[in-house]
Design an enzyme around this catalytic site. Structure first.
Site, PDB file in Angstrom:
ATOM      1  N   CYS A   1     133.728  63.503  47.831  1.00 27.14           N
ATOM      2  CA  CYS A   1     134.168  62.825  46.607  1.00 27.14           C
ATOM      3  C   CYS A   1     134.619  61.389  46.888  1.00 27.14           C
ATOM      4  CB  CYS A   1     135.301  63.610  45.958  1.00 27.14           C
ATOM      5  SG  CYS A   1     134.822  65.259  45.392  1.00 27.14           S
ATOM      6  N   THR A   2     135.257  61.185  48.017  1.00 25.75           N
ATOM      7  CA  THR A   2     135.705  59.834  48.368  1.00 25.75           C
ATOM      8  C   THR A   2     134.515  58.895  48.524  1.00 25.75           C
ATOM      9  OG1 THR A   2     137.687  60.717  49.434  1.00 25.75           O
ATOM     10  CG2 THR A   2     137.026  58.479  50.035  1.00 25.75           C
TER      11      THR A   2
END
Length: 217
Positions: free
Chosen positions: A45-46
């Protein structure tokens, strides 16, 4: 009831790391992309949030606002953005919804209505909250994609799909597989050959039901 293509999205008022917003008012006359995540401080997600940040100029050029969703707090989002910007090398200027009560996740049919987060949860508990929604200025859902936990989203494809949606909406045409700006479009079946030639100058009849043409400059 699932949120389907051409459904009007829920007009929720939601907390974000940039304050409360009401979705329909926030979208205004623009296009919008809502992209959701199961938890802050997670590796895939980062990288995805970083990719969205890198495309800031592309979204702006297309009159499109972007907003993230994660089922953590606004304060967590503020801290996570430091990591996002470090990983992506770009400022994450878009808001991130703090969907701690799962209101957005449930309203957009990413989790069952009765679902609650367990104590000590992991990203797997909200794994289905890995979706992309493209929304038109009419506040209607135009496209959605959902990915598994292990596969990072291709935001180049999201951008391509946005181009195709904006072109098909503006020009009243369809786009073929893998279409990008500048390539031939599909002439709608309802348009006669005569009208198509008058509009596009020439058409390429690949099959009786498949006609291609270039958009006028």
């Amino acid at each position: 009831m699932a949120l389907r293509i051409n459904d009007t999205i829920p007009n929720l008022t939601v907390p974000t790391d940039q304050g409360d917003i009401t979705l329909h008012d926030w979208i205004g006359d623009d296009w919008a992309i809502l992209f959701s995540h199961p938890k802050d401080y997670t590796p895939v997600c980062t990288t995805e949030f970083g990719a969205v940040a890198q495309l800031a100029d592309e979204w702006a050029a297309r009159g499109t606002k972007v907003i993230g969703v994660s089922v953590d707090s606004a304060e967590d989002h503020k801290g996570w953005k430091t990591d996002i910007e470090a990983a992506g090398g770009a400022k994450a200027g878009f808001p991130i919804i703090a969907d701690t009560d799962l209101t957005v996740a449930k309203a957009f049919d990413m989790l069952p209505a009765e679902y609650v987060l367990p104590d000590g949860r992991t990203p797997a508990d909200s794994a289905t909250v890995r979706s992309v929604f493209i929304i038109g200025p009419d506040k209607k859902l135009k496209l959605s994609m959902t990915y598994p936990m292990t596969v990072g989203r291709n935001f180049g494809e999201v951008l391509r799909a946005l181009d195709a949606l904006q072109t098909s909406t503006r020009e009243g045409v369809a786009t073929p597989a893998n279409w990008t700006i500048g390539q031939d479009i599909v002439v709608p079946v309802a348009v006669s050959d005569e009208d198509a030639i008058a509009k596009y100058g020439a058409i390429n009849t690949v099959l009786p039901y498949l006609r291609m043409a270039k958009l006028p400059e």
